[in-house]
Design a protein around this motif. Structure first.
Motif, mmCIF file in Angstrom:
data_model
loop_
_atom_site.group_PDB
_atom_site.id
_atom_site.type_symbol
_atom_site.label_atom_id
_atom_site.label_comp_id
_atom_site.label_asym_id
_atom_site.label_seq_id
_atom_site.Cartn_x
_atom_site.Cartn_y
_atom_site.Cartn_z
ATOM 1 N N UNK A 1 10.792 -1.857 19.148
ATOM 2 C CA UNK A 1 10.590 -0.421 18.949
ATOM 3 C C UNK A 1 10.732 -0.050 17.480
ATOM 4 N N UNK A 2 11.707 -0.640 16.801
ATOM 5 C CA UNK A 2 11.927 -0.345 15.383
ATOM 6 C C UNK A 2 10.746 -0.803 14.535
ATOM 7 N N UNK A 3 10.192 -1.961 14.844
ATOM 8 C CA UNK A 3 9.028 -2.452 14.098
ATOM 9 C C UNK A 3 7.810 -1.564 14.319
ATOM 10 N N UNK A 4 7.697 -0.983 15.505
ATOM 11 C CA UNK A 4 6.580 -0.069 15.741
ATOM 12 C C UNK A 4 6.728 1.202 14.912
ATOM 13 N N UNK A 5 7.955 1.658 14.735
ATOM 14 C CA UNK A 5 8.193 2.811 13.855
ATOM 15 C C UNK A 5 7.835 2.450 12.421
ATOM 16 N N UNK A 6 8.257 1.270 11.968
ATOM 17 C CA UNK A 6 7.923 0.826 10.620
ATOM 18 C C UNK A 6 6.413 0.738 10.440
ATOM 19 N N UNK A 7 5.709 0.222 11.437
ATOM 20 C CA UNK A 7 4.252 0.118 11.359
ATOM 21 C C UNK A 7 3.617 1.490 11.209
ATOM 22 N N UNK A 8 4.125 2.467 11.950
ATOM 23 C CA UNK A 8 3.557 3.814 11.864
ATOM 24 C C UNK A 8 3.784 4.413 10.483
ATOM 25 N N UNK A 9 4.899 4.120 9.869
ATOM 26 C CA UNK A 9 5.182 4.639 8.531
ATOM 27 C C UNK A 9 4.289 3.958 7.485
ATOM 28 N N UNK A 10 4.056 2.663 7.656
ATOM 29 C CA UNK A 10 3.153 1.963 6.749
ATOM 30 C C UNK A 10 1.719 2.472 6.877
ATOM 31 N N UNK A 11 1.370 2.916 8.076
ATOM 32 C CA UNK A 11 0.013 3.406 8.325
ATOM 33 C C UNK A 11 -0.173 4.873 7.924
ATOM 34 N N UNK A 12 0.928 5.589 7.693
ATOM 35 C CA UNK A 12 0.860 7.028 7.435
ATOM 36 C C UNK A 12 0.034 7.307 6.176
ATOM 37 N N UNK A 13 -0.904 8.257 6.239
ATOM 38 C CA UNK A 13 -1.774 8.529 5.091
ATOM 39 C C UNK A 13 -1.020 8.954 3.830
ATOM 40 N N UNK A 14 0.096 9.687 4.000
ATOM 41 C CA UNK A 14 0.775 10.197 2.808
ATOM 42 C C UNK A 14 1.649 9.143 2.142
ATOM 43 N N UNK A 15 1.631 7.902 2.643
ATOM 44 C CA UNK A 15 2.435 6.844 2.041
ATOM 45 C C UNK A 15 1.656 6.037 1.010
ATOM 46 N N UNK B 1 0.803 -1.220 0.000
ATOM 47 C CA UNK B 1 0.000 0.000 0.000
ATOM 48 C C UNK B 1 0.839 1.274 0.000
ATOM 49 N N UNK B 2 2.135 1.135 -0.107
ATOM 50 C CA UNK B 2 3.013 2.306 -0.132
ATOM 51 C C UNK B 2 4.037 2.138 -1.238
ATOM 52 N N UNK B 3 4.594 3.251 -1.682
ATOM 53 C CA UNK B 3 5.704 3.214 -2.626
ATOM 54 C C UNK B 3 6.978 2.871 -1.848
ATOM 55 N N UNK B 4 7.695 1.866 -2.286
ATOM 56 C CA UNK B 4 8.835 1.371 -1.516
ATOM 57 C C UNK B 4 9.940 2.408 -1.376
ATOM 58 N N UNK B 5 10.277 3.091 -2.456
ATOM 59 C CA UNK B 5 11.321 4.120 -2.366
ATOM 60 C C UNK B 5 10.914 5.221 -1.396
ATOM 61 N N UNK B 6 9.631 5.605 -1.446
ATOM 62 C CA UNK B 6 9.122 6.616 -0.529
ATOM 63 C C UNK B 6 9.201 6.121 0.912
ATOM 64 N N UNK B 7 8.874 4.846 1.125
ATOM 65 C CA UNK B 7 8.931 4.266 2.465
ATOM 66 C C UNK B 7 10.349 4.303 3.011
ATOM 67 N N UNK B 8 11.317 3.889 2.206
ATOM 68 C CA UNK B 8 12.716 3.863 2.648
ATOM 69 C C UNK B 8 13.202 5.272 2.962
ATOM 70 N N UNK B 9 12.819 6.230 2.124
ATOM 71 C CA UNK B 9 13.257 7.614 2.337
ATOM 72 C C UNK B 9 12.632 8.194 3.609
ATOM 73 N N UNK B 10 11.322 7.982 3.793
ATOM 74 C CA UNK B 10 10.668 8.502 4.988
ATOM 75 C C UNK B 10 11.169 7.799 6.237
ATOM 76 N N UNK B 11 11.485 6.500 6.104
ATOM 77 C CA UNK B 11 12.047 5.772 7.237
ATOM 78 C C UNK B 11 13.349 6.418 7.695
ATOM 79 N N UNK B 12 14.210 6.715 6.734
ATOM 80 C CA UNK B 12 15.503 7.318 7.089
ATOM 81 C C UNK B 12 15.310 8.695 7.719
ATOM 82 N N UNK B 13 14.337 9.446 7.225
ATOM 83 C CA UNK B 13 14.037 10.765 7.805
ATOM 84 C C UNK B 13 13.558 10.640 9.248
#
Length: 376
Positions: free
Chosen positions: A359-373, A317-329
């Motif tokens: 804790x890291x997986x919870x951050x990943x979950x929040x990014x996957x859930x983010x509306x702009x992803x 449900x997200x663009x992978x490149x966008x996910x990786x970039x937002x994760x790093x941010x």
């Protein structure tokens, strides 16, 4: 002559500054006080050394059930793979090969980038065979991709990036096919010890399966991934004595292993039983965490191989490149799938303490859930 290895260039330095690390695959329980390299690896501090007269080659040989002359100690697994590839592709000066006839290396796909880049540095052409059906290693696929000019076949076990584990019988079948074409099989086994207590083999090196001792097979391993002793830079190459002797000659062209690393490597093998028990406990927790994470998400496709702490996943449900970039941010390190030849996926690896990984997986979950992803 030497091509860029984009993944290693991209990855370098990132684990040191990431707040949450789902990119590193070595099992290392790092506390805040231990983030800087220490003189003695914390896991080895206060432990005794082996008896005088032992050598690291003897210890490794005993672990794998081979003769010491079949072992070459290297400065980590990357050094071992480099020497194995260079030796396997070393042209026979007495061969009748035409000057314009290139040696060929056959490498699994998807795969670890250095395994397909390093043969190019020695002038070899690189062919590929697919690991399909959940990334299983299928000997018949290798057989169909071999040519009379193939000199080297390279696989990883566990498969990097999927975590799929192949049994010795499968590796032996691949070696048989390679031998029909006078080719060597190189098995990078740095992830082979990643097995649970239930999977561990009493007679297996560090508990995992191995291709060591299979005719014309070359295996590489290290203390970095499963034992988390990457600062030592201790690895090894195991093959028949003639191949190892030639690899030793090739090794004269590159730096050798530091004696202090050898000493601590010997200490690690001397206490391997205790060290392995600690690492297996962390592996079991992290593997369960990753499996639970995937099971709870309907927007992530993929699987966790039994006993693996890493997986090759596709966020749907997200663009992978966008996910990786937002994760790093957001301070989270993820390994982009493009470095493993699949732009739609990411490699997620749980290589640190379970509390940190949760804790890291919870951050990943929040990014996957983010509306702009959401994919447009």
């Amino acid at each position: 002559m030497f091509p860029h290895i984009e993944y290693l260039e991209w990855f370098e330095g990132r684990p040191d500054v990431a707040m949450y690390d789902l990119g590193s695959s070595d099992l290392r329980s790092v506390t805040e006080e231990q983030e800087r390299p220490s003189t003695v690896p914390p896991a080895l501090e206060g432990r005794s050394d082996p008896p005088v007269g032992a050598t690291l080659e003897m210890q490794i040989a005993g672990e794998y059930g081979v003769d010491p002359e079949c072992v070459l100690v290297t400065a980590g697994a990357s050094h071992a793979n480099f020497l194995a590839i260079a030796t396997a592709l070393d042209a026979d000066p007495e061969s009748e090969r035409a000057e314009d006839e290139r040696l060929r290396a056959l490498v699994e796909k998807p795969g670890y980038e250095p395994h397909r880049r390093t043969p190019e540095a020695f002038g070899a052409a690189v062919d590929r065979f697919l690991r399909e059906d959940d990334y299983r290693l299928v000997p018949e696929r290798v057989e169909k991709a071999l040519t009379p000019d193939t000199h080297l076949v390279t696989v990883t076990n566990r498969h990097n990036p999927s975590g799929r584990l192949a049994e010795r019988e499968t590796l032996a079948a691949v070696a048989d096919h390679a031998r029909d074409y006078d080719a060597r099989l190189l098995v990078d086994e740095v992830y082979a010890p990643f097995v649970t207590d239930a999977q561990a083999r009493a007679d297996g090196p560090l508990g995992g399966p191995t291709a060591a001792g299979i005719e014309d097979a070359v295996i590489t391993g290290s203390l970095t991934k499963f034992l988390g002793l990457g600062d030592l830079r201790i690895g090894w190459l195991i093959a028949d004595a003639d191949f190892v002797e030639r690899a030793r000659e090739v090794a004269h062209h590159v730096p050798s292993v530091a004696d202090v690393s050898r000493a601590y490597g010997m200490r690690a093998f001397h206490h391997s039983e205790d060290l392995l028990a600690d690492q297996r406990a962390m592996l079991a927790e992290n593997s369960a965490l990753l499996a639970e994470f995937i099971a709870e998400r309907d927007d992530v496709e993929g699987f966790v191989a039994d006993g693996s702490t890493f997986a090759f996943l596709e966020p749907t449900a997200v663009d992978t490149d966008d996910l990786v970039e937002r994760a790093w941010e957001n301070g989270l390190l993820l390994a982009p799938g493009r470095f493993f030849e699949d732009d739609a996926r990411v490699r997620v690896s749980l290589g640190r303490a379970p509390t940190d990984m949760d804790a890291a997986l919870r951050v990943l979950a929040s990014l996957l859930d983010a509306p702009d992803s959401s994919k447009s």
